[in-house]
Design an enzyme around this catalytic site. Structure first.
Site, mmCIF file in Angstrom:
data_model
loop_
_atom_site.group_PDB
_atom_site.id
_atom_site.type_symbol
_atom_site.label_atom_id
_atom_site.label_comp_id
_atom_site.label_asym_id
_atom_site.label_seq_id
_atom_site.Cartn_x
_atom_site.Cartn_y
_atom_site.Cartn_z
ATOM 1 N N PHE A 123 -2.024 4.530 -7.464
ATOM 2 C CA PHE A 123 -0.859 4.800 -6.615
ATOM 3 C C PHE A 123 -0.620 3.695 -5.603
ATOM 4 O O PHE A 123 0.492 3.535 -5.093
ATOM 5 C CB PHE A 123 -1.024 6.148 -5.907
ATOM 6 C CG PHE A 123 -1.854 6.111 -4.657
ATOM 7 C CD1 PHE A 123 -1.253 5.990 -3.411
ATOM 8 C CD2 PHE A 123 -3.239 6.213 -4.713
ATOM 9 C CE1 PHE A 123 -2.018 5.962 -2.249
ATOM 10 C CE2 PHE A 123 -4.005 6.192 -3.556
ATOM 11 C CZ PHE A 123 -3.399 6.066 -2.323
ATOM 12 N N LYS A 124 -1.661 2.886 -5.315
ATOM 13 C CA LYS A 124 -1.504 1.814 -4.334
ATOM 14 C C LYS A 124 -0.424 0.820 -4.753
ATOM 15 O O LYS A 124 0.184 0.151 -3.914
ATOM 16 C CB LYS A 124 -2.826 1.078 -4.148
ATOM 17 C CG LYS A 124 -4.020 1.964 -3.770
ATOM 18 C CD LYS A 124 -3.910 2.525 -2.384
ATOM 19 C CE LYS A 124 -5.065 3.438 -2.030
ATOM 20 N NZ LYS A 124 -6.325 2.757 -1.784
ATOM 21 N N ASP A 125 -0.166 0.703 -6.071
ATOM 22 C CA ASP A 125 0.870 -0.215 -6.539
ATOM 23 C C ASP A 125 2.244 0.140 -5.984
ATOM 24 O O ASP A 125 3.103 -0.736 -5.819
ATOM 25 C CB ASP A 125 0.956 -0.195 -8.070
ATOM 26 C CG ASP A 125 -0.239 -0.836 -8.744
ATOM 27 O OD1 ASP A 125 -0.742 -1.849 -8.223
ATOM 28 O OD2 ASP A 125 -0.672 -0.330 -9.797
ATOM 29 N N MET A 128 2.182 -1.542 -2.607
ATOM 30 C CA MET A 128 1.700 -2.920 -2.552
ATOM 31 C C MET A 128 2.659 -3.902 -3.220
ATOM 32 O O MET A 128 2.815 -5.039 -2.760
ATOM 33 C CB MET A 128 0.326 -3.000 -3.188
ATOM 34 C CG MET A 128 -0.496 -4.157 -2.686
ATOM 35 S SD MET A 128 -0.988 -3.997 -0.938
ATOM 36 C CE MET A 128 -2.349 -2.848 -1.097
ATOM 37 N N THR A 156 -7.188 -0.289 -3.558
ATOM 38 C CA THR A 156 -6.362 -1.141 -2.705
ATOM 39 C C THR A 156 -6.532 -2.608 -3.063
ATOM 40 O O THR A 156 -5.566 -3.376 -3.106
ATOM 41 C CB THR A 156 -6.706 -0.930 -1.214
ATOM 42 O OG1 THR A 156 -6.330 0.384 -0.824
ATOM 43 C CG2 THR A 156 -5.972 -1.924 -0.338
#
Length: 481
Positions: A123-125, A128, A156
């Site tokens: 989900f960090k994409d 980011m 991350t």
């Protein structure tokens, strides 16, 4: 829109900054975290108008509430380039890549919001990739460079490195806890050969790595000389980008804006669920925010008892949901700032205790009594719970979930309410945690073809002790090379 530190007086106009001013810096000079002077409100008419928007158009609408120092046409172009079906192409089960974050219903009233279709399967994409585009844009406008120093418990790091690789004017120095991530997570980061990417494995825990990042960021002279920036969830742009998918999930789960939903969020550093808190404060009809922890249950303990007691490195468990193996939740300060009525003096006092290695207890205060008004409930999950949830979810629905999402599903089951859809935020694709999936039901999860055999690629990483000066020396050596 102006931003203030959680530790600065709200009346101090001189300390307020614009979005672009805080984008590159991470921590405020006083050690606090940036938040808007006030949360922008979303009207019913806006909710009605936003309901049918594509993800990119919705992101532009939400972000425009917080960013007014990037021309609208430029911001819209950045967002359009970021949220494309090509970037978020790893869709499982025949989903629609154009949706970016499809909602997968497991049964009526229970769904998983797929947030892991980006290049690193986490989900960090979602935030980011946008952060990388924003960094490159602002640095080019200002003719500057930046050296990003971050810490990761698993996802991350790879999301940041994939977002920043090859970006002009950007170097990344990413700290990770040696031996405490999955083989897949390590391979995603350490196999990158881009010259602007530097991996540092720290002989300690994620909290040790995070403490080093904070110590370096608090050294004003070093930070200025080497132009140190941050991409961890302390960076406000990360949080604001995550607000978008709460709106998208809400619209996908409801027919009208008269309905309410609940979100269950696996949480370690409190950044993801902090975005949900802000969406709720903006006016999104969220009935409950369900916080799910693993055995590192510092946040769950707080919401039940009022005591916030960060653990030592020795007391931080290494678990099968490693991205949540965190005992000092960086973004928790943002929520506490709101909880105590946005009084920076109170925040300074509380975090003086945290920084001294103690903690604080709000049980006997009016502040703790305010928590239900913010919609938070919480629970925790164990390794046995994860295995059972992974197994049960596959047997009942034919869906394989990663261990962190399993934590979310387990705790979500404790707080389901008739007539209120429960949306569990997916953390990552199960391919990132093959050992745990195999332990759960004896088979390996599928992984995207492009990532088959990634563990066999050559890896590039430097291993260092838990030593702030050693990290500073590493950064200085590579910047000056």
């Amino acid at each position: 829109m102006r931003y203030l530190s959680t530790r600065a007086a709200s009346s101090d106009a001189a300390s307020s900054k614009s979005f672009c001013d805080i984008l590159l810096g991470g921590l405020a000079p006083d050690g606090g975290l940036y938040l808007p002077e006030s949360y922008p409100q979303v009207t019913r008419a806006e909710l009605d108008a936003w309901r049918g928007l594509s993800y990119a158009d919705l992101a532009f609408a939400v972000l425009s509430k917080f960013i007014d120092d990037i021309p609208a046409d430029d911001l819209k172009a950045l967002v359009k380039r970021t949220y494309t079906a090509e970037t978020y192409a790893y869709v499982r089960g025949g989903g629609d890549a154009a949706e970016i974050t499809p909602l997968r219903w497991l049964e009526p009233g229970l769904g998983i919001l797929e947030l892991s279709n980006g290049p690193t399967l986490a989900f960090k994409d979602m935030a980011m990739q946008l952060l990388g585009a924003l960094f490159e844009y602002v640095l080019a406008k200002r003719g500057e460079e930046i050296n990003i120093l971050g810490a990761t418990s698993g996802d991350t790091g790879s999301a940041a490195e994939y977002a920043m690789r090859g970006k002009k004017g950007v170097r990344v120095f990413m700290l990770s806890p040696a031996g405490r991530m999955s083989d897949f997570q390590r391979a995603q980061m350490y196999s990158l050969q881009d010259e602007n990417i530097h991996n540092i494995a720290v002989r300690g825990t994620f909290d040790d790595a995070q403490d080093i990042v904070k110590a370096v960021s608090n050294d004003a002279g070093f930070k200025a000389k080497y132009r140190i920036g941050a991409v961890n969830s302390i960076n406000w742009a990360r949080v604001v980008a995550q607000i978008v998918y709460y709106f998208k999930g809400y619209f996908a789960a409801t027919q009208s804006n008269d309905e309410k939903v609940a979100f269950a969020v696996p949480s370690g550093n409190f950044g993801n669920i902090c975005a949900g808190h802000i969406a709720r404060q903006m006016g999104l009809p969220i009935a409950r925010l369900v916080l799910a922890t693993n055995e590192n249950d510092v946040l769950d303990e707080f919401f039940h008892s009022g005591a916030y007691r960060p653990r030592s490195a020795a007391d931080t468990h290494a678990t099968s949901s490693p991205s949540m193996d965190i005992s000092k939740a960086s973004n928790f300060e943002r929520f506490v700032y709101d909880l105590v009525g946005r009084d920076p003096a109170v925040v300074r006092k509380l975090w003086a205790e945290v920084d001294a290695g103690r903690g604080f207890d709000l049980a006997a205060t009016d502040y703790f009594a305010r928590i239900p008004g913010f919609g938070f409930v919480s629970g925790s999950s164990t390794h046995a719970n994860r295995l059972a949830t992974i197994r049960d979810t596959f047997e009942q629905y034919g869906v394989v979930v990663d261990p962190h999402t399993a934590d979310g599903l387990k705790v979500a089951a404790e707080f389901r309410e008739a007539g209120v859809p429960m949306i569990v935020l997916e953390t990552a694709q199960p391919a990132k945690f093959e050992a745990t999936i195999f332990e759960a039901f004896g088979r390996l999860p599928e992984r995207p073809r492009a990532l088959v055999g990634i563990e066999q690629l050559p890896q590039r990483v430097e291993t260092l002790d838990v030593d702030v000066q050693a990290v500073k020396d590493f950064v200085a050596r590579h910047v000056e090379a």
